[in-house]
Structures are given as structure tokens and as C-alpha cells.
Design a protein around this motif. Structure first.
Motif, PDB file in Angstrom:
ATOM      1  N   VAL A  93       0.788  -1.232   0.012  1.00  0.00           N
ATOM      2  CA  VAL A  93      -0.051  -0.087   0.096  1.00  0.00           C
ATOM      3  C   VAL A  93       1.000   1.228  -0.035  1.00  0.00           C
ATOM      4  O   VAL A  93       1.809   1.389   0.769  1.00  0.00           O
ATOM      5  N   VAL A  94       0.603   2.127  -0.846  1.00  0.00           N
ATOM      6  CA  VAL A  94       1.359   3.439  -0.941  1.00  0.00           C
ATOM      7  C   VAL A  94       0.603   4.496  -0.127  1.00  0.00           C
ATOM      8  O   VAL A  94      -0.664   5.011  -0.315  1.00  0.00           O
ATOM      9  N   GLN A  95       1.207   4.722   1.148  1.00  0.00           N
ATOM     10  CA  GLN A  95       0.338   5.628   1.954  1.00  0.00           C
ATOM     11  C   GLN A  95       1.190   7.066   2.327  1.00  0.00           C
ATOM     12  O   GLN A  95       0.698   7.812   3.027  1.00  0.00           O
ATOM     13  N   ALA A  96       2.236   7.450   1.592  1.00  0.00           N
ATOM     14  CA  ALA A  96       2.728   8.829   1.586  1.00  0.00           C
ATOM     15  C   ALA A  96       3.125   9.123   3.050  1.00  0.00           C
ATOM     16  O   ALA A  96       2.879  10.284   3.578  1.00  0.00           O
ATOM     17  N   PHE A  97       3.865   8.256   3.627  1.00  0.00           N
ATOM     18  CA  PHE A  97       4.635   8.553   5.110  1.00  0.00           C
ATOM     19  C   PHE A  97       3.417   9.146   5.950  1.00  0.00           C
ATOM     20  O   PHE A  97       3.402  10.517   6.430  1.00  0.00           O
ATOM     21  N   PRO A  98       2.208   8.476   6.368  1.00  0.00           N
ATOM     22  CA  PRO A  98       1.188   8.697   7.083  1.00  0.00           C
ATOM     23  C   PRO A  98       1.439   9.654   8.310  1.00  0.00           C
ATOM     24  O   PRO A  98       0.534  10.324   8.879  1.00  0.00           O
ATOM     25  N   LYS A  99       2.577   9.021   8.954  1.00  0.00           N
ATOM     26  CA  LYS A  99       2.637   9.935  10.391  1.00  0.00           C
ATOM     27  C   LYS A  99       3.089  11.381  10.142  1.00  0.00           C
ATOM     28  O   LYS A  99       3.079  12.229  11.071  1.00  0.00           O
ATOM     29  N   VAL A 100       3.678  11.743   9.025  1.00  0.00           N
ATOM     30  CA  VAL A 100       4.171  13.198   8.764  1.00  0.00           C
ATOM     31  C   VAL A 100       3.119  14.019   8.418  1.00  0.00           C
ATOM     32  O   VAL A 100       2.159  13.781   7.626  1.00  0.00           O
ATOM     33  N   GLY A 101       2.992  15.029   9.189  1.00  0.00           N
ATOM     34  CA  GLY A 101       1.771  15.994   9.254  1.00  0.00           C
ATOM     35  C   GLY A 101       0.696  15.786  10.234  1.00  0.00           C
ATOM     36  O   GLY A 101       0.010  16.566  10.273  1.00  0.00           O
ATOM     37  N   GLU A 102       0.869  14.691  10.998  1.00  0.00           N
ATOM     38  CA  GLU A 102      -0.353  14.303  11.933  1.00  0.00           C
ATOM     39  C   GLU A 102      -0.468  15.414  12.787  1.00  0.00           C
ATOM     40  O   GLU A 102      -1.816  15.901  13.052  1.00  0.00           O
ATOM     41  N   ASP A 103       0.460  16.068  13.528  1.00  0.00           N
ATOM     42  CA  ASP A 103       0.427  17.293  14.622  1.00  0.00           C
ATOM     43  C   ASP A 103      -0.457  18.218  13.779  1.00  0.00           C
ATOM     44  O   ASP A 103      -1.313  19.048  14.602  1.00  0.00           O
ATOM     45  N   GLU A 104      -0.003  18.809  12.442  1.00  0.00           N
ATOM     46  CA  GLU A 104      -0.775  19.990  11.849  1.00  0.00           C
ATOM     47  C   GLU A 104      -2.187  19.641  11.513  1.00  0.00           C
ATOM     48  O   GLU A 104      -3.237  20.454  11.525  1.00  0.00           O
ATOM     49  N   ILE A 105      -2.268  18.328  11.058  1.00  0.00           N
ATOM     50  CA  ILE A 105      -3.700  17.936  10.685  1.00  0.00           C
ATOM     51  C   ILE A 105      -4.643  17.858  11.888  1.00  0.00           C
ATOM     52  O   ILE A 105      -5.738  18.437  11.902  1.00  0.00           O
ATOM     53  N   VAL A 106      -4.205  17.183  13.077  1.00  0.00           N
ATOM     54  CA  VAL A 106      -4.915  17.326  14.287  1.00  0.00           C
ATOM     55  C   VAL A 106      -5.166  18.792  14.610  1.00  0.00           C
ATOM     56  O   VAL A 106      -6.464  19.214  15.074  1.00  0.00           O
ATOM     57  N   ALA A 107      -4.143  19.698  14.567  1.00  0.00           N
ATOM     58  CA  ALA A 107      -4.529  21.024  15.172  1.00  0.00           C
ATOM     59  C   ALA A 107      -5.543  21.637  14.071  1.00  0.00           C
ATOM     60  O   ALA A 107      -6.305  22.604  14.676  1.00  0.00           O
ATOM     61  N   ALA A 108      -5.482  21.386  12.814  1.00  0.00           N
ATOM     62  CA  ALA A 108      -6.383  22.183  11.981  1.00  0.00           C
ATOM     63  C   ALA A 108      -7.920  21.544  12.273  1.00  0.00           C
ATOM     64  O   ALA A 108      -8.806  22.189  12.254  1.00  0.00           O
ATOM     65  N   ALA A 109      -8.065  20.169  12.562  1.00  0.00           N
ATOM     66  CA  ALA A 109      -9.257  19.604  12.822  1.00  0.00           C
ATOM     67  C   ALA A 109      -9.726  20.290  14.093  1.00  0.00           C
ATOM     68  O   ALA A 109     -10.894  20.879  14.176  1.00  0.00           O
ATOM     69  N   ARG A 110      -8.776  20.619  14.980  1.00  0.00           N
ATOM     70  CA  ARG A 110      -9.432  21.321  16.274  1.00  0.00           C
ATOM     71  C   ARG A 110      -9.732  22.502  16.182  1.00  0.00           C
ATOM     72  O   ARG A 110     -10.766  23.188  16.641  1.00  0.00           O
ATOM     73  N   ALA A 111      -9.100  23.339  15.270  1.00  0.00           N
ATOM     74  CA  ALA A 111      -9.385  24.631  15.044  1.00  0.00           C
ATOM     75  C   ALA A 111     -10.863  24.693  14.194  1.00  0.00           C
ATOM     76  O   ALA A 111     -11.590  25.521  14.495  1.00  0.00           O
ATOM     77  N   VAL A 112     -10.959  23.808  13.409  1.00  0.00           N
ATOM     78  CA  VAL A 112     -12.157  23.767  12.611  1.00  0.00           C
ATOM     79  C   VAL A 112     -13.397  23.534  13.436  1.00  0.00           C
ATOM     80  O   VAL A 112     -14.488  24.160  13.166  1.00  0.00           O
TER      81      VAL A 112
END
Length: 459
Positions: free
Chosen positions: A112-131
């Protein structure tokens, strides 16, 4: 009544009610057959690589219509439980039993090609919280704006401009991923019996989707630069093509990128023969912007699927699609009938990351890791290096294994590695030039990636 008695010809799989292990189903039979097949795969009763009974023979045994079996098999294909090889049959896919075996966690996944799924997790969680912290979040949980809220389509407009595409908002829609957009297109823009040209090796799920939509796939000969324009022109004259599916940037699974000259030649063929282009564009390559997409060349002939959003996070299912005005009504109706709409929450998180610039920073970080992963691949296999290579998967040649994909995959699985053989992606019988498609972006660490690649080299 069945044509054959099957007394001297035993099928290697029949549903549980025929084995005396369950009562006969009362609902739609194709759903019951698909559920029974899935259960036997996930339980391990049907191991990886098992060849399933031909659909016509199983239909004869069960005394049911052939299309009932086709629908059941197609449902299992859509879940990646099984896959077919033209001329050989249908097999249990390598990932089907993964979740129920204790040793599965020890497998190194290069499939499976996942594109380094751990990279950006913190930024994505922060964006979700802001939203979700905003009062406007309440508007995300309704059926409103089925083509995507104006803010989401504006984010899509900005995203598309990264690759030189500039279209008005009314020609952009948000879909729940490229696969959903492809399914919707085949079901709403194409008709039953239409023919779509593809590369000999193409996106595996497109093969399953075309089968579900009853759209024929016609492989067009390639060279090392991609699809050959003269071959496409010949096919357009001979086979009455409706369109062509192209992945101009790092095609999956071959990794071929079309240069501008080849794109010009293919665009001329498509314009001359009035072919609709389905353009799936996804890359981490920062030089991609210097290559002109087909959408810019032939805006009235191209449905463009911007798949790079999945590289931000594979779990955020929102992709931006642009289309000619003449297809707007059919495509949006198809979106409604197949998915109703993309998740507004996913689209809002993607939009937040795009409009804030975080999406670009996440992709840049992933591109740096991809360069390192490609260096590891080149070193392991002693291949010439390509400076700045950001491909998320690579090809490892396995000549002579055409038509033996299940056996090859099982061999590597026994060695602790999940791989995808080219048979999965083949649109023709025994397509020459067999290979493994190896993901460089899914192992938890580069140490594990090196270990997996060395195992492949030894095998």
C-alpha cells in the motif's frame, strides 16, 4: 437445473449453506454470496493465492444466474479481497487475511502506498481542532452544498493552480477521493459498452470500477515515455473509443512521467478523435508545475482529478475535480447518486490546511523523505540514481513471472513482506514486463524499509 453433476469435479469453494453450515439466505443472493466469500477469506479458510471457482461453473453449481455471481465477485473485488488475472482466473488477494493473523503485525508492507502517513499528523489534528472549535462547524453536518461549500471549492481553486490549472468555482467539485470520482465518471458520463483506453498496466481499482460500470478497457502499447500516440490514434479509428485514462505524473504502477512533447502528441490525437481524457494527477514532484497538464491543453475534453490531496493524509477523503461545463449536470447528479457528497468535515480540514499553507509544508516534508527513500532503493538494487527523485513507489523487474502474481506475492509474504505484483494492474492477458510495485512510503522506519528491500533482493 445445473448442467453438470459436479460429482467428479469438486469446486474448491462453495457457500456455507451448501456445506450444511448455515441456513439458506433470505435476502438478495449476491449479497449473501459476497458476505460468505468475505467471511471465508477473513477467517483464513481461503488462504492468500487460492484460485476461486470460475463464475460460470459456480453459477451452474448453485443453479443461479451468471450475473448474480458476477455481482458477488465484483463486490469482493471492490473491497480488495480478490482480484482477477486475465486468462487465469480469480484469486484471493494477499491482504484479505491480514487482519486475523497474529503474525500480520510483523509483516513489512510494501504494497500500500501511504505517503508517510505519520508526517503532518500534528498539523492535521491542530487544523481539525481549529475547524471544530468554530461556531460555523455546525454547518458541516448537513447535506448542504453537495458539490462542496464555496470555501472548499476556493481551496480547490488554489490547490489546482499549483499545477497551472485555473478554472472558475462552478467547474470545481469536491469528491470523497479520486476513486469515488472515477466511479462516478464511469457511471454517469460513460455508457454501458463504451471503451476506455488505458496503459497496459494501470490503476488496479480502475479495472474493478470499469467492470462494475460495464465499460471496456483497451490497453494501448507503451514505450519508455508512456502511451504511444500513434497506437492511441489507431485504436481510436478501429475501436470507436469514448476516452482515455492517463496518469501524466508518476503513473501508477509504472512510475512513468509523460514529458511535454508526449503530452502534446497525445492531446492532438484526443482532439482529432474527440476523445474524453480522464486525467489523474498526483505527485510530490516540485518540478511538476513546469509540465502542462492535459486540462490546460484541452479544457473542454478533460475531467481532471487532483489526487495529491491524498498525500496530505490517506484518511482525509476529499479530492478536487474540475470538469467541462457540458458534464456538470451529469457528473454532479452522479456524485449525488453514488455518494451524496464528500464529507464536509474532511473537505474543511483539507481547506484549512490549504488556505493556511500547512498543506504545502506537509508535502514538502514528505518530498524530503521520499528523496531519502529513493536513495535507499537505488543503493539496495545498485540502480542509477535520479537526483531529487520523489516517487513514493518504485518498480522492481521480475521477468518471466507474468501470470504468476498470486504465487509470487505469497512467496514474499512467507518471507515477511507484502508486495504487489504487476498482474494486479494488468489490463491484458499475460502483459510482458512483469514487476513488483514497491511502496517506499509505508514502513514505520527507513531501517525497516532497508530490511525489506534487502529481503527482496535476496529472494
Amino acid at each position: 437445473m445445473p448442467v453438470n453433476s459436479f460429482e467428479n469435479y469438486k469446486l474448491n469453494w462453495i457457500p456455507p449453506w451448501c456445506r450444511g453450515e448455515a441456513p439458506a439466505p433470505t435476502g438478495p443472493l449476491y449479497l449473501a454470496l459476497a458476505a460468505a466469500l468475505e467471511a471465508d477469506i477473513l477467517s483464513g479458510r481461503l488462504p492468500t493465492g487460492t484460485k476461486l471457482p470460475p463464475q460460470r461453473e459456480l453459477a451452474d453449481y448453485l443453479d443461479v444466474n451468471f450475473t448474480t455471481l458476477t455481482r458477488a465477485y465484483d463486490l469482493c473485488r471492490s473491497k480488495n479481497l480478490i482480484y482477477g488475472i486475465i486468462g487465469r482466473g480469480t484469486f484471493v488477494a494477499a491482504r484479505g487475511e491480514e487482519s486475523v493473523h497474529p503474525h500480520a503485525a510483523r509483516l513489512l508492507d510494501l504494497g500500500v502506498v501511504q505517503a508517510f502517513p505519520k508526517v503532518g499528523e500534528d498539523e492535521i489534528v491542530a487544523a481539525a481542532r481549529a475547524v471544530l472549535s468554530r461556531e460555523s462547524a455546525r454547518k458541516l453536518f448537513s447535506y448542504a452544498n453537495r458539490e462542496g461549500a464555496p470555501r472548499h471549492r476556493r481551496a480547490g481553486q488554489i490547490w489546482l493552480r499549483r499545477t497551472g490549472i485555473d478554472v472558475p468555482l462552478e467547474q470545481i467539485a469536491v469528491f470523497p477521493g479520486v476513486q469515488s470520482a472515477l466511479a462516478t465518471t464511469l457511471l454517469s458520463v460513460f455508457s454501458v459498452g463504451d471503451t476506455l483506453a488505458t496503459d497496459p498496466f494501470t490503476y488496479a481499482n480502475l479495472i474493478s470500477l470499469a467492470r462494475l460500470a460495464h465499460v471496456k478497457l483497451l490497453p494501448i502499447q507503451n514505450d519508455d515515455q508512456g502511451m504511444i500516440p500513434d497506437e492511441l490514434a489507431y485504436a481510436a479509428r478501429k475501436h470507436n473509443l469514448r476516452g482515455v485514462f492517463l496518469m501524466p505524473e508518476c503513473a501508477n504502477p509504472t512510475t512513468i512521467t509523460l514529458d511535454d512533447n508526449r503530452r502534446d502528441e497525445l492531446a492532438k490525437v484526443c482532439e482529432r478523435h474527440k476523445l474524453l481524457i480522464l486525467e489523474d494527477n498526483a505527485t510530490l514532484d516540485c518540478t511538476a508545475a513546469v509540465r502542462t497538464p492535459f486540462q490546460t491543453r484541452l479544457p473542454e475534453n478533460v475531467l481532471h482529478f487532483s489526487g495529491s490531496t491524498r498525500f496530505i493524509s490517506p484518511g482525509l477523503r476529499a479530492a478536487f475535480v474540475t470538469y467541462p461545463k457540458r458534464f456538470s449536470e451529469r457528473l454532479l447528479a452522479g456524485l449525488h447518486h453514488t455518494s451524496i457528497k464528500a464529507s464536509a468535515l474532511d473537505a474543511e480540514i483539507i481547506s484549512e490546511l490549504t488556505l493556511s499553507g500547512e498543506a504545502e509544508r506537509i508535502l514538502a516534508a514528505k518530498a524530503r523523505l521520499a528523496k531519502e527513500a529513493n536513495d535507499i532503493f537505488d543503493t539496495c538494487f545498485h540502480l542509477p540514481s535520479t537526483p531529487g527523485d520523489t516517487r513514493l513507489f518504485r518498480v522492481y523487474p521480475l521477468p518471466g513471472t507474468e501470470g504468476h502474481g498470486p504465487e509470487v506475492e505469497e512467496k514474499y509474504r512467507a518471507a515477511g513482506i507484502i508486495v504487489c505484483h504487476s498482474d494486479r494492474f494488468s489490463t491484458m492477458r499475460l502483459a510482458k514486463g512483469a514487476f513488483l510495485r514497491l511502496s517506499l512510503s509505508s514502513t514505520p522506519s527507513f531501517t525497516q524499509l532497508k530490511h525489506a528491500l534487502k529481503k527482496i533482493e535476496r529472494a
